[in-house]
Design a protein around this motif. Structure first.
Motif, PDB file in Angstrom:
ATOM      1  N   THR A   1      17.600  -3.926 -94.533  1.00 40.45           N
ATOM      2  CA  THR A   1      18.602  -4.989 -94.410  1.00 40.45           C
ATOM      3  C   THR A   1      18.021  -6.392 -94.548  1.00 40.45           C
ATOM      4  OG1 THR A   1      18.396  -5.020 -92.000  1.00 40.45           O
ATOM      5  CG2 THR A   1      20.096  -3.584 -92.949  1.00 40.45           C
ATOM      6  N   GLY A   2      16.723  -6.515 -94.773  1.00 42.86           N
ATOM      7  CA  GLY A   2      16.118  -7.810 -95.013  1.00 42.86           C
ATOM      8  C   GLY A   2      15.688  -8.565 -93.774  1.00 42.86           C
ATOM      9  N   LYS A   3      15.862  -7.989 -92.619  1.00 40.86           N
ATOM     10  CA  LYS A   3      15.463  -8.655 -91.378  1.00 40.86           C
ATOM     11  C   LYS A   3      13.946  -8.730 -91.241  1.00 40.86           C
ATOM     12  CE  LYS A   3      16.228  -8.480 -86.414  1.00 40.86           C
ATOM     13  NZ  LYS A   3      16.891  -7.756 -85.325  1.00 40.86           N
ATOM     14  N   THR A   4      13.263  -7.707 -91.753  1.00 48.18           N
ATOM     15  CA  THR A   4      11.808  -7.605 -91.654  1.00 48.18           C
ATOM     16  C   THR A   4      11.234  -7.313 -93.035  1.00 48.18           C
ATOM     17  OG1 THR A   4      12.004  -6.704 -89.416  1.00 48.18           O
ATOM     18  CG2 THR A   4       9.932  -6.295 -90.554  1.00 48.18           C
ATOM     19  N   LYS A   5      10.104  -7.923 -93.345  1.00 47.09           N
ATOM     20  CA  LYS A   5       9.411  -7.652 -94.607  1.00 47.09           C
ATOM     21  C   LYS A   5       8.297  -6.631 -94.355  1.00 47.09           C
ATOM     22  CE  LYS A   5      11.692 -10.762 -96.910  1.00 47.09           C
ATOM     23  NZ  LYS A   5      12.801 -10.363 -97.744  1.00 47.09           N
ATOM     24  N   PRO A   6       8.156  -5.644 -95.233  1.00 52.91           N
ATOM     25  CA  PRO A   6       7.078  -4.660 -95.052  1.00 52.91           C
ATOM     26  C   PRO A   6       5.729  -5.242 -95.438  1.00 52.91           C
ATOM     27  CG  PRO A   6       8.215  -4.224 -97.091  1.00 52.91           C
ATOM     28  CD  PRO A   6       8.955  -5.356 -96.420  1.00 52.91           C
ATOM     29  N   ASP A   7       4.668  -4.626 -94.934  1.00 50.96           N
ATOM     30  CA  ASP A   7       3.316  -5.022 -95.337  1.00 50.96           C
ATOM     31  C   ASP A   7       3.027  -4.554 -96.757  1.00 50.96           C
ATOM     32  OD1 ASP A   7       2.966  -6.066 -92.780  1.00 50.96           O
ATOM     33  OD2 ASP A   7       2.089  -4.209 -92.018  1.00 50.96           O
ATOM     34  N   GLN A   8       3.599  -3.413 -97.129  1.00 51.84           N
ATOM     35  CA  GLN A   8       3.476  -2.923 -98.503  1.00 51.84           C
ATOM     36  C   GLN A   8       4.667  -2.039 -98.817  1.00 51.84           C
ATOM     37  OE1 GLN A   8      -0.215  -0.640 -98.396  1.00 51.84           O
ATOM     38  NE2 GLN A   8       0.955   1.236 -98.613  1.00 51.84           N
ATOM     39  N   GLY A   9       4.870  -1.782-100.094  1.00 53.45           N
ATOM     40  CA  GLY A   9       5.962  -0.937-100.541  1.00 53.45           C
ATOM     41  C   GLY A   9       7.112  -1.748-101.088  1.00 53.45           C
ATOM     42  N   TYR A  10       8.165  -1.039-101.511  1.00 51.32           N
ATOM     43  CA  TYR A  10       9.337  -1.721-102.059  1.00 51.32           C
ATOM     44  C   TYR A  10      10.606  -0.947-101.752  1.00 51.32           C
ATOM     45  CZ  TYR A  10       9.111   1.612-105.960  1.00 51.32           C
ATOM     46  OH  TYR A  10       9.082   2.761-106.726  1.00 51.32           O
ATOM     47  N   VAL A  11      11.738  -1.673-101.820  1.00 51.54           N
ATOM     48  CA  VAL A  11      13.057  -1.099-101.604  1.00 51.54           C
ATOM     49  C   VAL A  11      13.945  -1.541-102.763  1.00 51.54           C
ATOM     50  CG1 VAL A  11      15.064  -0.964-100.080  1.00 51.54           C
ATOM     51  CG2 VAL A  11      12.775  -1.220 -99.098  1.00 51.54           C
ATOM     52  N   ILE A  12      14.558  -0.577-103.423  1.00 53.49           N
ATOM     53  CA  ILE A  12      15.440  -0.834-104.566  1.00 53.49           C
ATOM     54  C   ILE A  12      16.830  -0.318-104.223  1.00 53.49           C
ATOM     55  CG2 ILE A  12      15.878  -0.309-106.998  1.00 53.49           C
ATOM     56  CD1 ILE A  12      13.402  -2.016-106.612  1.00 53.49           C
ATOM     57  N   TRP A  13      17.861  -1.098-104.592  1.00 54.30           N
ATOM     58  CA  TRP A  13      19.241  -0.745-104.268  1.00 54.30           C
ATOM     59  C   TRP A  13      20.093  -0.675-105.521  1.00 54.30           C
ATOM     60  CZ3 TRP A  13      22.098   0.975-100.395  1.00 54.30           C
ATOM     61  CH2 TRP A  13      23.473   0.816-100.448  1.00 54.30           C
ATOM     62  N   GLY A  14      20.832   0.397-105.697  1.00 50.33           N
ATOM     63  CA  GLY A  14      21.913   0.492-106.665  1.00 50.33           C
ATOM     64  C   GLY A  14      21.539   0.685-108.118  1.00 50.33           C
ATOM     65  N   GLU A  15      22.595   0.646-108.931  1.00 51.71           N
ATOM     66  CA  GLU A  15      22.485   0.920-110.362  1.00 51.71           C
ATOM     67  C   GLU A  15      21.569  -0.049-111.096  1.00 51.71           C
ATOM     68  OE1 GLU A  15      26.315   0.893-112.164  1.00 51.71           O
ATOM     69  OE2 GLU A  15      27.162   2.257-110.682  1.00 51.71           O
ATOM     70  N   LYS A  16      21.572  -1.303-110.682  1.00 45.72           N
ATOM     71  CA  LYS A  16      20.813  -2.321-111.400  1.00 45.72           C
ATOM     72  C   LYS A  16      19.399  -2.484-110.857  1.00 45.72           C
ATOM     73  CE  LYS A  16      24.969  -4.786-112.631  1.00 45.72           C
ATOM     74  NZ  LYS A  16      25.742  -6.010-112.523  1.00 45.72           N
ATOM     75  N   SER A  17      18.996  -1.592-109.952  1.00 46.12           N
ATOM     76  CA  SER A  17      17.655  -1.628-109.365  1.00 46.12           C
ATOM     77  C   SER A  17      17.325  -3.008-108.792  1.00 46.12           C
ATOM     78  CB  SER A  17      16.600  -1.212-110.397  1.00 46.12           C
ATOM     79  OG  SER A  17      16.791   0.121-110.777  1.00 46.12           O
ATOM     80  N   VAL A  18      18.162  -3.483-107.909  1.00 46.51           N
ATOM     81  CA  VAL A  18      17.962  -4.771-107.266  1.00 46.51           C
ATOM     82  C   VAL A  18      16.966  -4.610-106.123  1.00 46.51           C
ATOM     83  CG1 VAL A  18      19.107  -6.588-105.930  1.00 46.51           C
ATOM     84  CG2 VAL A  18      20.301  -5.502-107.836  1.00 46.51           C
ATOM     85  N   SER A  19      15.912  -5.424-106.137  1.00 50.82           N
ATOM     86  CA  SER A  19      14.927  -5.370-105.054  1.00 50.82           C
ATOM     87  C   SER A  19      15.482  -6.067-103.824  1.00 50.82           C
ATOM     88  CB  SER A  19      13.625  -6.045-105.474  1.00 50.82           C
ATOM     89  OG  SER A  19      12.742  -6.108-104.366  1.00 50.82           O
ATOM     90  N   LEU A  20      15.619  -5.325-102.740  1.00 49.86           N
ATOM     91  CA  LEU A  20      16.112  -5.912-101.498  1.00 49.86           C
ATOM     92  C   LEU A  20      15.054  -6.763-100.812  1.00 49.86           C
ATOM     93  CD1 LEU A  20      18.134  -2.915-100.018  1.00 49.86           C
ATOM     94  CD2 LEU A  20      18.946  -4.824-101.394  1.00 49.86           C
ATOM     95  N   LEU A  21      13.799  -6.588-101.178  1.00 50.03           N
ATOM     96  CA  LEU A  21      12.724  -7.345-100.518  1.00 50.03           C
ATOM     97  C   LEU A  21      12.700  -8.797-100.963  1.00 50.03           C
ATOM     98  CD1 LEU A  21       9.882  -4.687-100.527  1.00 50.03           C
ATOM     99  CD2 LEU A  21      11.599  -5.151 -98.795  1.00 50.03           C
ATOM    100  N   ASP A  22      13.393  -9.109-102.042  1.00 48.66           N
ATOM    101  CA  ASP A  22      13.468 -10.484-102.520  1.00 48.66           C
ATOM    102  C   ASP A  22      14.641 -11.251-101.918  1.00 48.66           C
ATOM    103  OD1 ASP A  22      11.258  -9.986-104.129  1.00 48.66           O
ATOM    104  OD2 ASP A  22      12.498  -9.346-105.816  1.00 48.66           O
ATOM    105  N   MET A  23      15.407 -10.585-101.035  1.00 48.84           N
ATOM    106  CA  MET A  23      16.600 -11.193-100.446  1.00 48.84           C
ATOM    107  C   MET A  23      16.442 -11.336 -98.942  1.00 48.84           C
ATOM    108  SD  MET A  23      19.567  -8.986-102.214  1.00 48.84           S
ATOM    109  CE  MET A  23      19.678  -8.742-103.970  1.00 48.84           C
ATOM    110  N   ASN A  24      17.218 -12.272 -98.368  1.00 49.99           N
ATOM    111  CA  ASN A  24      17.261 -12.366 -96.907  1.00 49.99           C
ATOM    112  C   ASN A  24      18.477 -11.602 -96.408  1.00 49.99           C
ATOM    113  OD1 ASN A  24      19.582 -14.063 -97.004  1.00 49.99           O
ATOM    114  ND2 ASN A  24      18.257 -15.844 -97.330  1.00 49.99           N
ATOM    115  N   GLU A  25      18.655 -11.566 -95.082  1.00 53.52           N
ATOM    116  CA  GLU A  25      19.732 -10.760 -94.496  1.00 53.52           C
ATOM    117  C   GLU A  25      21.108 -11.132 -95.037  1.00 53.52           C
ATOM    118  OE1 GLU A  25      19.357  -9.727 -90.080  1.00 53.52           O
ATOM    119  OE2 GLU A  25      18.076 -11.487 -90.328  1.00 53.52           O
ATOM    120  N   SER A  26      21.406 -12.415 -95.122  1.00 58.96           N
ATOM    121  CA  SER A  26      22.739 -12.830 -95.552  1.00 58.96           C
ATOM    122  C   SER A  26      23.005 -12.498 -97.021  1.00 58.96           C
ATOM    123  CB  SER A  26      22.953 -14.317 -95.297  1.00 58.96           C
ATOM    124  OG  SER A  26      22.041 -15.093 -96.062  1.00 58.96           O
ATOM    125  N   GLN A  27      21.981 -12.503 -97.858  1.00 60.26           N
ATOM    126  CA  GLN A  27      22.169 -12.125 -99.268  1.00 60.26           C
ATOM    127  C   GLN A  27      22.450 -10.637 -99.415  1.00 60.26           C
ATOM    128  OE1 GLN A  27      18.357 -13.740-100.493  1.00 60.26           O
ATOM    129  NE2 GLN A  27      19.404 -15.176-101.856  1.00 60.26           N
TER     130      GLN A  27
END
Length: 77
Positions: A50-76
């Protein structure tokens, strides 16, 4: 197609590893739940997704367009 893809997620707090190399792939149309004892990393994982915390490593991708959630904050998200 995957609706959520989290790969190699690691998060450490003050020397305590909350998540270590977690990989979770959820296909579209699936329903998953997170189960585990206290301290297993469930909340930490959800905070990362949900963007509240950033991981030390790894990635999170969401949906059809492969949007990186790690580049967003909670409100986005």
């Amino acid at each position: 197609m995957n609706i959520l893809e989290a790969r190699n997620i690691t998060k450490t707090y003050d020397g305590h590893t909350a998540l270590s190399d977690l990989t979770l792939v959820i296909p579209q149309g699936s329903v998953y739940g997170l189960l585990g004892p206290n301290g297993a990393g469930k909340t930490t994982f959800m905070d990362i997704v949900t963007g509240k915390t950033k991981p030390d490593q790894g990635y999170v991708i969401w949906g059809e367009k492969s949007v990186s959630l790690l580049d967003m904050n909670e409100s986005q998200i």
